[in-house]
Design an enzyme around this catalytic site. Structure first.
Site, PDB file in Angstrom:
ATOM      1  N   ARG A   1      -9.190   9.986   3.596  1.00 44.72           N
ATOM      2  CA  ARG A   1     -10.159   9.180   3.235  1.00 44.72           C
ATOM      3  C   ARG A   1     -11.552   9.592   3.030  1.00 44.72           C
ATOM      4  NH1 ARG A   1      -9.874   3.062   4.768  1.00 44.72           N
ATOM      5  NH2 ARG A   1      -8.010   2.959   3.477  1.00 44.72           N
TER       6      ARG A   1
ATOM      7  N   ARG B   1     -17.424   0.980   7.731  1.00 46.10           N
ATOM      8  CA  ARG B   1     -16.801   1.734   6.892  1.00 46.10           C
ATOM      9  C   ARG B   1     -17.609   2.119   5.629  1.00 46.10           C
ATOM     10  NH1 ARG B   1     -11.164   0.988   7.067  1.00 46.10           N
ATOM     11  NH2 ARG B   1     -10.520   0.725   9.085  1.00 46.10           N
TER      12      ARG B   1
ATOM     13  N   LYS C   1     -12.073  -2.708  12.425  1.00 45.87           N
ATOM     14  CA  LYS C   1     -12.956  -2.072  11.346  1.00 45.87           C
ATOM     15  C   LYS C   1     -14.214  -2.992  11.012  1.00 45.87           C
ATOM     16  CE  LYS C   1      -9.429  -2.424   8.589  1.00 45.87           C
ATOM     17  NZ  LYS C   1      -8.551  -2.569   7.274  1.00 45.87           N
TER      18      LYS C   1
ATOM     19  N   LYS D   1     -17.144  -3.893   7.899  1.00 50.69           N
ATOM     20  CA  LYS D   1     -17.280  -3.576   6.515  1.00 50.69           C
ATOM     21  C   LYS D   1     -18.776  -4.232   5.823  1.00 50.69           C
ATOM     22  CE  LYS D   1     -12.737  -2.892   5.029  1.00 50.69           C
ATOM     23  NZ  LYS D   1     -11.744  -3.118   4.338  1.00 50.69           N
TER      24      LYS D   1
ATOM     25  N   CYS E   1      -3.385  -2.354  -5.367  1.00 48.68           N
ATOM     26  CA  CYS E   1      -3.732  -1.590  -4.222  1.00 48.68           C
ATOM     27  C   CYS E   1      -2.671  -0.324  -4.515  1.00 48.68           C
ATOM     28  CB  CYS E   1      -3.640  -2.211  -3.266  1.00 48.68           C
ATOM     29  SG  CYS E   1      -1.681  -2.832  -2.796  1.00 48.68           S
TER      30      CYS E   1
ATOM     31  N   CYS F   1       1.689   3.627   1.560  1.00 46.60           N
ATOM     32  CA  CYS F   1       1.164   2.523   2.480  1.00 46.60           C
ATOM     33  C   CYS F   1       2.250   2.105   3.526  1.00 46.60           C
ATOM     34  CB  CYS F   1       0.465   1.587   1.684  1.00 46.60           C
ATOM     35  SG  CYS F   1      -0.167   0.456   2.871  1.00 46.60           S
TER      36      CYS F   1
ATOM     37  N   CYS G   1       0.787  -6.380   0.180  1.00 49.34           N
ATOM     38  CA  CYS G   1       1.067  -7.402   1.241  1.00 49.34           C
ATOM     39  C   CYS G   1      -0.383  -8.205   1.325  1.00 49.34           C
ATOM     40  CB  CYS G   1       1.223  -6.401   2.602  1.00 49.34           C
ATOM     41  SG  CYS G   1      -0.419  -5.657   3.194  1.00 49.34           S
TER      42      CYS G   1
ATOM     43  N   CYS H   1      -5.981  -5.459   0.135  1.00 51.55           N
ATOM     44  CA  CYS H   1      -6.885  -4.295  -0.184  1.00 51.55           C
ATOM     45  C   CYS H   1      -7.728  -4.103  -1.436  1.00 51.55           C
ATOM     46  CB  CYS H   1      -6.085  -2.812   0.043  1.00 51.55           C
ATOM     47  SG  CYS H   1      -5.712  -2.737   1.665  1.00 51.55           S
TER      48      CYS H   1
HETATM   49 FE1  SRM Z   1      -7.216  -1.527   3.080  1.00 51.97          FE
HETATM   50  C1  SRM Z   1      -5.031  -1.142   5.607  1.00 51.97           C
HETATM   51  C2  SRM Z   1      -5.702   0.925   1.380  1.00 51.97           C
HETATM   52  C3  SRM Z   1      -9.487  -1.607   0.720  1.00 51.97           C
HETATM   53  C4  SRM Z   1      -7.905  -4.783   4.099  1.00 51.97           C
HETATM   54  N1  SRM Z   1      -5.590  -0.071   3.491  1.00 51.97           N
HETATM   55  C5  SRM Z   1      -5.019  -0.193   4.542  1.00 51.97           C
HETATM   56  C6  SRM Z   1      -3.984   0.993   4.890  1.00 51.97           C
HETATM   57  C7  SRM Z   1      -4.963   2.199   5.394  1.00 51.97           C
HETATM   58  C8  SRM Z   1      -2.548   0.873   5.522  1.00 51.97           C
HETATM   59  C9  SRM Z   1      -2.442   1.232   6.794  1.00 51.97           C
HETATM   60  O1  SRM Z   1      -3.302   0.740   7.792  1.00 51.97           O
HETATM   61  O2  SRM Z   1      -1.698   2.327   7.167  1.00 51.97           O
HETATM   62  C10 SRM Z   1      -4.031   1.430   3.401  1.00 51.97           C
HETATM   63  C11 SRM Z   1      -3.527   2.681   2.947  1.00 51.97           C
HETATM   64  C12 SRM Z   1      -2.671   2.900   1.595  1.00 51.97           C
HETATM   65  C13 SRM Z   1      -2.482   4.274   1.355  1.00 51.97           C
HETATM   66  O3  SRM Z   1      -1.443   4.677   1.421  1.00 51.97           O
HETATM   67  O4  SRM Z   1      -3.287   4.663   0.613  1.00 51.97           O
HETATM   68  C14 SRM Z   1      -5.101   0.657   2.795  1.00 51.97           C
HETATM   69  N2  SRM Z   1      -7.694  -0.363   1.539  1.00 51.97           N
HETATM   70  C15 SRM Z   1      -6.980   0.382   1.209  1.00 51.97           C
HETATM   71  C16 SRM Z   1      -7.543   0.885  -0.183  1.00 51.97           C
HETATM   72  C17 SRM Z   1      -6.914   2.532  -0.428  1.00 51.97           C
HETATM   73  C18 SRM Z   1      -6.864   0.123  -1.489  1.00 51.97           C
HETATM   74  C19 SRM Z   1      -7.028   0.611  -2.929  1.00 51.97           C
HETATM   75  O5  SRM Z   1      -6.045   0.751  -3.542  1.00 51.97           O
HETATM   76  O6  SRM Z   1      -8.218   0.984  -3.439  1.00 51.97           O
HETATM   77  C20 SRM Z   1      -8.884   0.701  -0.314  1.00 51.97           C
HETATM   78  C21 SRM Z   1      -9.536   1.626   0.546  1.00 51.97           C
HETATM   79  C22 SRM Z   1     -11.047   1.305   0.830  1.00 51.97           C
HETATM   80  C23 SRM Z   1     -11.968   2.313   1.377  1.00 51.97           C
HETATM   81  O7  SRM Z   1     -12.154   3.227   0.636  1.00 51.97           O
HETATM   82  O8  SRM Z   1     -12.500   2.207   2.506  1.00 51.97           O
HETATM   83  C24 SRM Z   1      -8.544  -0.382   0.935  1.00 51.97           C
HETATM   84  N3  SRM Z   1      -8.540  -2.745   2.639  1.00 51.97           N
HETATM   85  C25 SRM Z   1      -9.380  -2.852   1.658  1.00 51.97           C
HETATM   86  C26 SRM Z   1      -9.887  -4.077   1.153  1.00 51.97           C
HETATM   87  C27 SRM Z   1     -10.953  -4.363   0.267  1.00 51.97           C
HETATM   88  C28 SRM Z   1     -12.381  -4.071   0.752  1.00 51.97           C
HETATM   89  O9  SRM Z   1     -12.594  -3.762   1.815  1.00 51.97           O
HETATM   90  O10 SRM Z   1     -13.307  -4.251  -0.194  1.00 51.97           O
HETATM   91  C29 SRM Z   1      -9.583  -4.938   2.281  1.00 51.97           C
HETATM   92  C30 SRM Z   1      -9.808  -6.309   2.389  1.00 51.97           C
HETATM   93  C31 SRM Z   1     -11.137  -6.677   2.874  1.00 51.97           C
HETATM   94  C32 SRM Z   1     -10.944  -6.867   4.274  1.00 51.97           C
HETATM   95  O11 SRM Z   1     -11.078  -5.802   4.992  1.00 51.97           O
HETATM   96  O12 SRM Z   1     -10.728  -7.957   5.093  1.00 51.97           O
HETATM   97  C33 SRM Z   1      -8.617  -3.969   2.977  1.00 51.97           C
HETATM   98  N4  SRM Z   1      -6.556  -2.692   4.773  1.00 51.97           N
HETATM   99  C34 SRM Z   1      -6.880  -3.933   5.016  1.00 51.97           C
HETATM  100  C35 SRM Z   1      -6.219  -4.248   6.209  1.00 51.97           C
HETATM  101  C36 SRM Z   1      -6.389  -5.817   7.016  1.00 51.97           C
HETATM  102  C37 SRM Z   1      -7.579  -5.784   7.779  1.00 51.97           C
HETATM  103  C38 SRM Z   1      -7.528  -7.294   8.356  1.00 51.97           C
HETATM  104  O13 SRM Z   1      -8.694  -7.647   8.733  1.00 51.97           O
HETATM  105  O14 SRM Z   1      -6.496  -7.903   8.522  1.00 51.97           O
HETATM  106  C39 SRM Z   1      -5.541  -3.305   6.476  1.00 51.97           C
HETATM  107  C40 SRM Z   1      -4.575  -3.446   7.885  1.00 51.97           C
HETATM  108  C41 SRM Z   1      -5.203  -3.070   8.948  1.00 51.97           C
HETATM  109  O15 SRM Z   1      -6.392  -3.080   9.150  1.00 51.97           O
HETATM  110  O16 SRM Z   1      -4.862  -3.577  10.192  1.00 51.97           O
HETATM  111  C42 SRM Z   1      -5.641  -2.466   5.577  1.00 51.97           C
HETATM  112 FE1  SF4 Z   2      -1.109  -1.474   1.887  1.00 50.56          FE
HETATM  113 FE2  SF4 Z   2      -1.118  -3.840   1.886  1.00 50.56          FE
HETATM  114 FE3  SF4 Z   2      -3.527  -2.273   1.599  1.00 50.56          FE
HETATM  115 FE4  SF4 Z   2      -1.641  -2.544  -0.355  1.00 50.56          FE
HETATM  116  S1  SF4 Z   2      -2.685  -4.504   0.266  1.00 50.56           S
HETATM  117  S2  SF4 Z   2      -2.838  -0.894   0.314  1.00 50.56           S
HETATM  118  S3  SF4 Z   2       0.179  -2.676   0.600  1.00 50.56           S
HETATM  119  S4  SF4 Z   2      -2.239  -2.388   3.280  1.00 50.56           S
END
Ligand code: SRM
Ligand code: SF4
Length: 552
Positions: free
Chosen positions: A70, A139, A202, A204, A417, A423, A462, A466
């Site tokens: 990333r 982030r 993390k 943000k 997402c 993922c 899920c 994201c």
């Molecule tokens: Fe996310 C984890 C993709 C924005 C909440 N997110 C992941 C992972 C890295 C899965 C993993 O941990 O193995 C995903 C990678 C998938 C892949 O194969 O590419 C993933 N998140 C993404 C992206 C690429 C979604 C997209 O389709 O655009 C976004 C990349 C952000 C960036 O450029 O930095 C992305 N993730 C978000 C957002 C939205 C935001 O930040 O505005 C959220 C919700 C806001 C928040 O953080 O509460 C988000 N991602 C999560 C979480 C849940 C965190 C939590 O507090 O519970 C995880 C899992 C974790 O951290 O344990 C996660």
């Molecule tokens: Fe993966 Fe869940 Fe984030 Fe979608 S919402 S990219 S399934 S961690």
């Protein structure tokens, strides 16, 4: 017993751990669980193709590990040469495609372990980095992608870029390992902001401009809303804390939170206030259980007033009452904007692949614009004139792609997402299933005479949310393979959480389940009333009663 993430961080000597041995010396395609945690801080995730997992297992093979990288791009802004370099890297080192993310970053999937260092070195040469793309640190900082000729948006962008630099981890491990390809032993260095164990989780931060919440600031640990004075210059910021959307199905104490208004501050005090907030989370955030380690749980436990008192004590800044945010809707910023000289291109699911990739590549080579990734996974061509805009549109259409103005609003603003197959946390499809879902939804939308109306629809594989599905007007959230929870009633301005309406609905049943709602909305809505506001005003209870009547 496996080490906790806290232990791994503490023993890693500021993120060195065993990375040198495991990334550079070992011939295995992957790394150990311990290194998997450490390497995340450098924006690298170890993954395997889940479509192949079962077959490989049946053949007695280990998962085919590769890495997703990333690239952190504060505010999503990058130069033409940087964009083209990423494109080249994805060809030479990846699989020829990449993704624009919902936080304005860029992800390249499928990188072999041995190619991580060449990738980072090439990015380093052109001034971009994957450092802190993931990990328990700040982030990618978001900000409105729109240029405004030195006005409040541009002023906020430079604040965001400078804050991003200030909040980067100071460890030399990234350059040492991935650029120079060496490990320096016995190094003594300090992380003045983060300390030896970084943050509990993390973190943000996102900026928005009063009136336009395109970055969804209520979903961030720190949301910052800029207010302009009468001349259109940055005057002050309202600070919001404690947002965060991820939770786990079946673990009721985990939940999505909307950020709360802490108060207003002068721009010159922003850095000290942000650092105060981050150090509170560093010192008091939950380090026992990562499920409750985000700052949203700390703010909730303490209550906003106690939290504010501690921020004021640490920063020695007193908050004024928050300003009015005036959020009406979240703009997608697509199409041609002659005054601000930018053209927004719709990139389906943020996937830069096939004809989209070719078209962008031709455009960037032809007119060399600045580029900006939007929070809805789209791309703006910035600082272009009429002739360049015409050329860009000509190339875009030559590749069979539609101008944003020719797309339904529902289509432009809705996102999904990544989910399967990369993922590791996906419970259901999202990106791959979304076009079919939207096709069905859009044909109902048009049938009901709603074609010119906007509605924010989001889908995730899920409940990690994201693409912020639980803030959408309609959110589909994967619960198990082929099944989704349906959330309704988020606001088009991203100021409200949606509420769960249905659980575990089969993919094919998703649109039939909501058709009665769409029909009622089409009949009953007040002029300009958004679907999410209509559903929220009626409430889930009443909607449910009506649904039961339909069934009986
Ligand atoms: Fe996310 C984890 C993709 C924005 C909440 N997110 C992941 C992972 C890295 C899965 C993993 O941990 O193995 C995903 C990678 C998938 C892949 O194969 O590419 C993933 N998140 C993404 C992206 C690429 C979604 C997209 O389709 O655009 C976004 C990349 C952000 C960036 O450029 O930095 C992305 N993730 C978000 C957002 C939205 C935001 O930040 O505005 C959220 C919700 C806001 C928040 O953080 O509460 C988000 N991602 C999560 C979480 C849940 C965190 C939590 O507090 O519970 C995880 C899992 C974790 O951290 O344990 C996660
Ligand atoms: Fe993966 Fe869940 Fe984030 Fe979608 S919402 S990219 S399934 S961690």
């Amino acid at each position: 017993m496996a080490k906790s993430v806290e232990q791994i961080k503490a023993e890693s000597h500021h993120l060195r751990g065993h990375l040198y041995e495991e990334v550079f010396e070992s011939l295995e395609p992957g790394v150990s669980e311990e290194s998997r945690q450490v390497i995340k801080f450098f924006g690298m995730y170890m993954q395997d193709d889940r479509d192949q997992r079962r077959a490989r297992k049946e053949d007695g093979l280990d998962p085919a590990h590769t890495f997703m990288v990333r690239i952190a791009i504060p505010g999503g802004r990058l130069r033409a040469d940087q964009y083209l370099a990423i494109e080249d890297l994805s060809d030479d080192i990846g699989r020829g495609d990449f993704r624009l993310t919902s936080r304005q970053a860029i992800q390249v999937h499928g990188i072999a372990k041995g190619k991580l260092s060449p990738l980072v070195s090439r990015l380093h040469k052109i001034g971009i980095s994957t450092l802190a793309g993931c990990g328990d640190v700040e982030r990618n900082i978001m900000t409105c992608p729109v240029p405004d000729g030195g006005g409040v948006r541009d002023q906020v962008r430079s604040v965001a870029e400078s804050l991003s630099k200030t909040l980067k981890p100071r460890t030399g491990a990234y350059v040492e390992l991935f650029v120079e390809g060496q490990r320096v032993y016995g190094i003594r260095e300090e992380e003045p902001l983060y300390g030896d164990t970084y943050l509990p989780r993390k973190f943000k931060t996102g900026f928005a401009i009063e009136g336009d919440n395109c970055t969804d600031v209520f979903s961030d640990d720190i949301g910052i809303v800029a207010h302009a004075d009468d001349q259109g210059d940055l005057e002050n910021f309202t600070v919001i804390v404690g947002g965060g959307l991820g939770h786990s199905h079946g673990i009721p104490k985990t939940r999505a939170f909307l950020g709360q208004l802490l108060g207003r501050i002068r721009p010159e005090n922003l850095e000290v206030v942000v650092k105060a907030i981050m150090t509170i989370q560093r010192d008091y955030g939950n380090r026992e259980d990562r499920r409750y380690a985000r700052m949203k749980y700390l703010v909730d436990n303490w209550g906003l007033d106690v939290f504010r008192t501690e921020v004021e004590a640490r920063s020695e800044i007193r908050f004024a009452p928050p300003g009015g945010l005036g959020f009406q809707r979240a703009e997608d910023h697509l199409g041609w904007h002659p005054e601000q000289r930018y053209l927004g291109l719709f990139v389906p699911q943020g996937r830069v692949v096939g004809s989209v990739r070719q078209a962008i590549s031709h455009i960037v080579r032809a007119i060399s614009p600045e580029l900006c990734v939007t929070p809805q996974q789209n791309l703006l061509l910035v600082g272009i004139d009429q002739a360049q805009k015409r050329e860009a549109e000509r190339i875009w259409q030559e590749h069979g792609l539609k101008r944003a103005e020719a797309l339904l609003s529902i289509h432009r603003i809705s996102i999904a997402c990544v989910a399967l197959p990369t993922c590791s946390l996906a419970l259901a499809e999202a990106e791959r299933a979304f076009p079919e879902l939207m096709q069905r939804l859009e044909s109902e939308w048009v049938r009901l005479g709603l074609g010119s109306e906007s509605i924010v629809v989001r889908m995730t594989g899920c409940p990690n949310n994201c693409v912020r599905s639980e803030m959408a007007e309609i959110g589909f959230v994967g619960s198990s393979p082929g099944k989704y929870h349906i959330y309704l009633g988020g606001s088009p301005a991203g100021t409200r959480l949606a509420i769960k309406f249905r659980e575990r609905v089969l993919f094919d049943e998703l649109i039939p389940t909501i058709i009665p709602l769409l029909e009622w909305y089409a009949e009953e809505r007040r002029p300009q009333q958004a679907f999410g506001d209509w559903a929220h005003n009626l409430g889930m209870h009443l909607l449910e009663q009506r649904m039961q009547k339909v069934r009986s």
